[in-house]
Design a protein around this motif. Structure first.
Motif, mmCIF file in Angstrom:
data_model
loop_
_atom_site.group_PDB
_atom_site.id
_atom_site.type_symbol
_atom_site.label_atom_id
_atom_site.label_comp_id
_atom_site.label_asym_id
_atom_site.label_seq_id
_atom_site.Cartn_x
_atom_site.Cartn_y
_atom_site.Cartn_z
ATOM 1 N N PRO A 26 25.960 -5.561 36.832
ATOM 2 C CA PRO A 26 26.164 -6.440 37.774
ATOM 3 C C PRO A 26 24.925 -7.766 37.388
ATOM 4 O O PRO A 26 25.882 -8.645 38.107
ATOM 5 N N LYS A 27 23.723 -7.523 37.179
ATOM 6 C CA LYS A 27 23.170 -8.940 36.939
ATOM 7 C C LYS A 27 23.588 -9.335 36.507
ATOM 8 O O LYS A 27 23.091 -10.565 36.367
ATOM 9 N N MET A 28 24.200 -9.231 34.944
ATOM 10 C CA MET A 28 24.423 -9.405 34.168
ATOM 11 C C MET A 28 25.514 -10.741 34.709
ATOM 12 O O MET A 28 26.320 -11.239 34.335
ATOM 13 N N GLN A 29 26.604 -10.306 35.250
ATOM 14 C CA GLN A 29 27.605 -10.762 35.204
ATOM 15 C C GLN A 29 27.639 -11.884 36.890
ATOM 16 O O GLN A 29 29.044 -12.671 37.105
ATOM 17 N N GLU A 30 26.532 -11.806 36.770
ATOM 18 C CA GLU A 30 26.519 -13.019 38.363
ATOM 19 C C GLU A 30 26.885 -14.267 37.874
ATOM 20 O O GLU A 30 27.561 -14.586 38.426
ATOM 21 N N ASN A 31 26.947 -14.735 36.320
ATOM 22 C CA ASN A 31 27.568 -15.668 35.871
ATOM 23 C C ASN A 31 28.969 -15.928 35.366
ATOM 24 O O ASN A 31 29.404 -17.169 35.095
ATOM 25 N N GLN A 32 29.354 -14.526 35.410
ATOM 26 C CA GLN A 32 30.698 -14.434 34.831
ATOM 27 C C GLN A 32 31.742 -14.978 35.601
ATOM 28 O O GLN A 32 31.815 -14.061 36.804
ATOM 29 N N ALA A 33 33.209 -15.564 34.992
ATOM 30 C CA ALA A 33 34.391 -15.255 35.824
ATOM 31 C C ALA A 33 34.967 -14.290 35.649
ATOM 32 O O ALA A 33 35.961 -13.954 37.118
ATOM 33 N N SER A 34 35.236 -13.455 35.113
ATOM 34 C CA SER A 34 35.600 -12.120 34.563
ATOM 35 C C SER A 34 34.969 -10.364 34.950
ATOM 36 O O SER A 34 33.990 -10.328 33.675
ATOM 37 N N PRO A 35 34.966 -9.980 35.725
ATOM 38 C CA PRO A 35 33.770 -8.831 35.541
ATOM 39 C C PRO A 35 34.272 -7.659 35.272
ATOM 40 O O PRO A 35 36.012 -7.660 34.826
ATOM 41 N N ILE A 36 33.531 -7.120 34.305
ATOM 42 C CA ILE A 36 33.653 -5.893 33.406
ATOM 43 C C ILE A 36 34.187 -4.033 34.272
ATOM 44 O O ILE A 36 33.297 -4.061 35.778
ATOM 45 N N CYS A 37 35.159 -4.018 33.955
ATOM 46 C CA CYS A 37 36.108 -2.788 35.316
ATOM 47 C C CYS A 37 35.172 -1.371 34.604
ATOM 48 O O CYS A 37 34.583 -1.543 33.628
ATOM 49 N N ARG A 38 35.472 -0.319 35.598
ATOM 50 C CA ARG A 38 35.064 1.243 35.565
ATOM 51 C C ARG A 38 36.680 0.794 33.902
ATOM 52 O O ARG A 38 35.267 1.971 33.138
ATOM 53 N N GLU A 39 36.714 1.192 34.203
ATOM 54 C CA GLU A 39 37.897 1.400 32.559
ATOM 55 C C GLU A 39 37.743 0.479 31.488
ATOM 56 O O GLU A 39 36.908 1.459 30.510
ATOM 57 N N GLN A 40 36.179 -0.022 31.368
ATOM 58 C CA GLN A 40 35.968 -0.581 29.781
ATOM 59 C C GLN A 40 34.261 -0.542 29.430
ATOM 60 O O GLN A 40 34.117 0.262 29.228
ATOM 61 N N LEU A 41 33.907 -0.158 30.694
ATOM 62 C CA LEU A 41 32.952 1.113 30.905
ATOM 63 C C LEU A 41 32.966 2.245 30.581
ATOM 64 O O LEU A 41 31.927 2.564 29.419
#
Length: 81
Positions: free
Chosen positions: A32-47
């Motif tokens: 979540p800290k890495m995704q603060e500046n990204q437009a498309s967050p990573i979902c649970r399925e991708q993780l």
């Protein structure tokens, strides 16, 4: 994951971090800290797909070196998968 630190005047240090610990606790805390500046967050399925791919890679490539560093004073740091 294995972290080894070897220095000339100090005892060797070796830390073992299980992959499951890394995937279960550290990734959800860091992601979540890495995704603060990204437009498309990573979902649970991708993780979950990443976790399966990492485990399969670890089975195929045992002791895969992620980082190998040697300083000017002779200290070595190796991080292997």
């Amino acid at each position: 994951m294995k972290i080894k630190i070897k220095a000339e005047k100090a005892p060797r240090l070796c830390l073992f971090i299980p992959t499951s610990l890394f995937l279960r606790y550290l990734v959800p805390w860091i992601l979540p800290k890495m995704q603060e500046n990204q437009a498309s967050p990573i979902c649970r399925e991708q993780l979950i797909a990443f976790a399966h791919a990492l485990k399969a890679f670890k089975k195929q490539h045992k002791q895969f070196p992620l980082v190998q560093v040697q300083s000017a004073d002779g200290t070595q740091v190796n991080i292997t998968l």
